[in-house]
Design a protein around this motif. Structure first.
Motif, PDB file in Angstrom:
ATOM      1  N   LYS A   1       9.875  53.941 -16.613  1.00 13.25           N
ATOM      2  CA  LYS A   1      11.128  54.011 -17.358  1.00 13.25           C
ATOM      3  C   LYS A   1      11.950  55.246 -17.025  1.00 13.25           C
ATOM      4  O   LYS A   1      13.181  55.227 -17.078  1.00 13.25           O
ATOM      5  CB  LYS A   1      10.832  53.978 -18.865  1.00 13.25           C
ATOM      6  N   ARG A   2      11.289  56.352 -16.653  1.00 15.26           N
ATOM      7  CA  ARG A   2      12.037  57.582 -16.364  1.00 15.26           C
ATOM      8  C   ARG A   2      12.053  57.907 -14.865  1.00 15.26           C
ATOM      9  O   ARG A   2      12.420  59.013 -14.471  1.00 15.26           O
ATOM     10  CB  ARG A   2      11.464  58.749 -17.155  1.00 15.26           C
ATOM     11  N   TYR A   3      11.656  56.925 -14.061  1.00 13.23           N
ATOM     12  CA  TYR A   3      11.710  57.057 -12.597  1.00 13.23           C
ATOM     13  C   TYR A   3      10.943  58.300 -12.117  1.00 13.23           C
ATOM     14  O   TYR A   3      11.486  59.172 -11.447  1.00 13.23           O
ATOM     15  CB  TYR A   3      13.161  57.141 -12.132  1.00 13.23           C
ATOM     16  N   ILE A   4       9.642  58.345 -12.469  1.00 12.37           N
ATOM     17  CA  ILE A   4       8.850  59.527 -12.134  1.00 12.37           C
ATOM     18  C   ILE A   4       7.792  59.267 -11.069  1.00 12.37           C
ATOM     19  O   ILE A   4       7.029  60.180 -10.740  1.00 12.37           O
ATOM     20  CB  ILE A   4       8.161  60.103 -13.387  1.00 12.37           C
TER      21      ILE A   4
ATOM     22  N   LEU B   1       0.206  62.112 -16.689  1.00 11.57           N
ATOM     23  CA  LEU B   1       1.614  61.870 -16.990  1.00 11.57           C
ATOM     24  C   LEU B   1       2.025  60.446 -16.617  1.00 11.57           C
ATOM     25  O   LEU B   1       2.788  59.800 -17.349  1.00 11.57           O
ATOM     26  CB  LEU B   1       2.496  62.886 -16.263  1.00 11.57           C
ATOM     27  N   LEU B   2       1.520  59.954 -15.500  1.00 16.38           N
ATOM     28  CA  LEU B   2       1.830  58.574 -15.103  1.00 16.38           C
ATOM     29  C   LEU B   2       1.356  57.590 -16.164  1.00 16.38           C
ATOM     30  O   LEU B   2       2.098  56.671 -16.568  1.00 16.38           O
ATOM     31  CB  LEU B   2       1.153  58.254 -13.769  1.00 16.38           C
ATOM     32  N   LYS B   3       0.134  57.771 -16.645  1.00 16.95           N
ATOM     33  CA  LYS B   3      -0.422  56.857 -17.630  1.00 16.95           C
ATOM     34  C   LYS B   3       0.315  56.957 -18.967  1.00 16.95           C
ATOM     35  O   LYS B   3       0.421  55.976 -19.706  1.00 16.95           O
ATOM     36  CB  LYS B   3      -1.922  57.121 -17.799  1.00 16.95           C
ATOM     37  N   GLN B   4       0.851  58.132 -19.256  1.00 13.42           N
ATOM     38  CA  GLN B   4       1.623  58.301 -20.486  1.00 13.42           C
ATOM     39  C   GLN B   4       3.005  57.664 -20.377  1.00 13.42           C
ATOM     40  O   GLN B   4       3.528  57.124 -21.351  1.00 13.42           O
ATOM     41  CB  GLN B   4       1.785  59.792 -20.796  1.00 13.42           C
ATOM     42  N   GLU B   5       3.594  57.741 -19.199  1.00 12.02           N
ATOM     43  CA  GLU B   5       5.008  57.402 -19.043  1.00 12.02           C
ATOM     44  C   GLU B   5       5.287  55.945 -18.777  1.00 12.02           C
ATOM     45  O   GLU B   5       6.304  55.406 -19.210  1.00 12.02           O
ATOM     46  CB  GLU B   5       5.625  58.259 -17.917  1.00 12.02           C
ATOM     47  N   ILE B   6       4.432  55.269 -17.991  1.00  9.59           N
ATOM     48  CA  ILE B   6       4.741  53.882 -17.682  1.00  9.59           C
ATOM     49  C   ILE B   6       4.550  53.022 -18.929  1.00  9.59           C
ATOM     50  O   ILE B   6       3.590  53.194 -19.684  1.00  9.59           O
ATOM     51  CB  ILE B   6       3.915  53.336 -16.500  1.00  9.59           C
ATOM     52  N   THR B   7       5.476  52.129 -19.181  1.00 10.89           N
ATOM     53  CA  THR B   7       5.482  51.352 -20.413  1.00 10.89           C
ATOM     54  C   THR B   7       5.307  49.867 -20.112  1.00 10.89           C
ATOM     55  O   THR B   7       5.834  49.334 -19.135  1.00 10.89           O
ATOM     56  CB  THR B   7       6.809  51.554 -21.176  1.00 10.89           C
ATOM     57  N   LYS B   8       4.565  49.205 -20.983  1.00  9.89           N
ATOM     58  CA  LYS B   8       4.320  47.770 -20.822  1.00  9.89           C
ATOM     59  C   LYS B   8       5.483  46.971 -21.367  1.00  9.89           C
ATOM     60  O   LYS B   8       6.065  47.314 -22.388  1.00  9.89           O
ATOM     61  CB  LYS B   8       3.021  47.373 -21.546  1.00  9.89           C
ATOM     62  N   GLN B   9       5.813  45.879 -20.676  1.00 12.50           N
ATOM     63  CA  GLN B   9       6.915  45.008 -21.096  1.00 12.50           C
ATOM     64  C   GLN B   9       6.401  43.790 -21.836  1.00 12.50           C
ATOM     65  O   GLN B   9       5.382  43.238 -21.500  1.00 12.50           O
ATOM     66  CB  GLN B   9       7.735  44.583 -19.872  1.00 12.50           C
TER      67      GLN B   9
END
Length: 460
Positions: free
Chosen positions: A431-434, A452-460
């Protein structure tokens, strides 16, 4: 310690501010990439936006990757399409180059002329297993020396031809590098040495060609190709570290302004009975880049793959609206659709089709074979049917009303059963293009990057 990462893309420059002590992302920002003038302008614009969000920000280290103007154009040459030509393309794509054409066998005069017109930055020259055929690679070397373009040749073919290749290139004055064979033995891949050479040449060539020299002076480490940074992040998220577990098998689709890239991290072995592998074994970590499927710079070629009448009917809008939007985006790459507008619907449907086409080119394909014992199937490429995650990366996905709708283009449909595409994956969004940012961070802080990757990516 504060770290700033910069991803200078074809359309946008993305910055991410990271606090390694607090182990968190402080903020992200984007600005239009100013390729036409100086990329530092776009960098500073994004930096000013970042400081508007977090206040004055001073970083201890800058890490940077770039795919400005689509990265480096590359042509690859091999002996036979199913073997060394494919190995050459795998090496080039995994290193972040944009492979615009692959040739097999001995080059013809027409193909020599075509390479002149392509005007590539790099040419990867392969052919023959070690100790095998060397006549073709030598003939192709002579052809390349007649192409009056300033590209560099990376020779990664039959080691028995190395001495003659060096003589040919030195006599012509053509810049060259000789490295290990991409396929030293039949059906045995060795793409890492060639990939490393492509990366090194990327650093030297793109800094000069795309005006990144000032950014490089601000960094303590080399600028690397954005696709390589994303691949590093995919591998990290899949495999994990000693201290942090990964997700296992996964796919990622990165839809950019110039290309659509697909990454798969899995063995890709057949999951069905009565299936045998055909052709070269696929690497666990694989990237394909589709230079004709971008959402801005290559939008005309992407739309050329689609039926605009069908697209208009599916959206219940006039065809002229879709054509006008495509024209406007081609002329103004920084143009964004208004939320909720018909133009946003057009964007999302085109992006869904970009995912579908790119996935069909990346995934393995089944072919029926009839034997005395009945029908069986061969699989060329990777079986991705059981991959549990598809991750969406890119502005069109991040800004979409329906990001899942776009990513469902990757899923196996009843009418495309010949492709070994995912059957029932979960969809995750960067979502934040990281992703590129975490790929850069992973070299020194792998545990932090993965967390951080596991925290940031969000399930749809």
């Amino acid at each position: 310690m504060n770290i700033l990462t910069a991803d200078i893309g074809s359309t946008y420059t993305k910055l991410t501010a990271i606090d390694t002590v607090e182990k968190k992302i402080l903020a992200t920002s984007t600005a239009f990439t100013t390729i036409g003038t100086d990329v530092v302008e776009g960098f500073m614009s994004a930096y000013n936006k970042l400081e508007q969000r977090v206040g004055e920000f001073r970083y201890d280290e800058l890490l940077c990757c770039s795919s400005a103007a689509g990265g480096l154009k590359m042509v690859s040459l091999g002996l036979v399409p199913e073997l060394t030509a494919k190995a050459a393309k795998l090496a080039a794509a995994s290193a972040g180059a944009k492979v615009v054409k692959t040739y097999a066998f001995e080059l013809s005069q027409a193909e020599q002329n075509e390479i002149f017109e392509i005007n590539p930055d790099l040419v990867l020259l392969c052919g023959g297993t070690d100790g095998g055929n060397k006549e073709v690679i030598l003939a192709n070397a002579r052809r390349l020396c007649r192409v009056e373009r300033p590209f560099t040749v990376i020779a990664a073919g039959n080691k028995s031809a190395s001495f003659e290749l060096e003589e040919i290139f030195r006599a012509s004055g053509k810049p060259f590098v000789i490295t290990e064979n991409v396929m030293p033995e039949f059906n045995k891949l060795n793409i890492e040495p060639a990939r490393q050479k492509i990366k090194e040449l990327f650093i030297s060539r793109i800094i000069k060609a795309k005006g990144l020299s000032r950014i490089q002076k601000m960094c303590e480490t080399d600028i690397i190709p954005t696709p390589l940074a994303v691949l590093n992040a995919c591998e990290l998220l899949s495999k994990g570290t000693k201290n942090v577990s990964g997700l296992g098998d996964l796919l990622a689709v990165d839809i950019g302004g110039a290309t659509t890239d697909v990454y798969s991290i899995c063995s890709g072995k057949p999951t069905l009975e009565n299936v045998t592998l055909k052709g070269l074994p696929e690497p666990v970590s694989k990237r394909t880049v589709e230079g004709d499927l971008g959402m801005r710079y290559s939008l005309p070629s992407l739309v050329g793959e689609l039926d605009m009448d069908t697209l208009s009917e599916e959206l219940s809008i006039d065809k002229s609206i879709a054509i006008d939007w495509v024209t406007a985006c081609t002329q103004n790459p920084d143009l964004l659709a208004e939320p909720g507008s018909p133009e946003q619907e057009i964007e999302e449907l085109i992006a869904r089709n970009a995912v579908k086409i790119a996935m069909e080119r990346h995934a393995g394909t089944y072919q029926p074979v009839y034997t005395p014992f009945g029908q069986v199937f061969t699989l060329t490429g990777k079986d991705l049917s059981a991959v549990p995650f598809v991750i969406g990366i890119g502005g069109v996905i991040i800004n979409a009303r329906q990001p899942r709708y776009i990513l469902e283009g990757a899923k196996l449909q009843p009418d495309d059963f010949m492709f070994a595409k995912p059957k029932d994956p979960d969809y995750l969004i960067d979502k934040r293009y990281i992703f590129a940012s975490m790929g850069l961070l992973s070299s020194a802080y792998p545990d932090l990057a993965l967390t951080l990757l596991k925290q940031e990516i969000t399930k749809q």
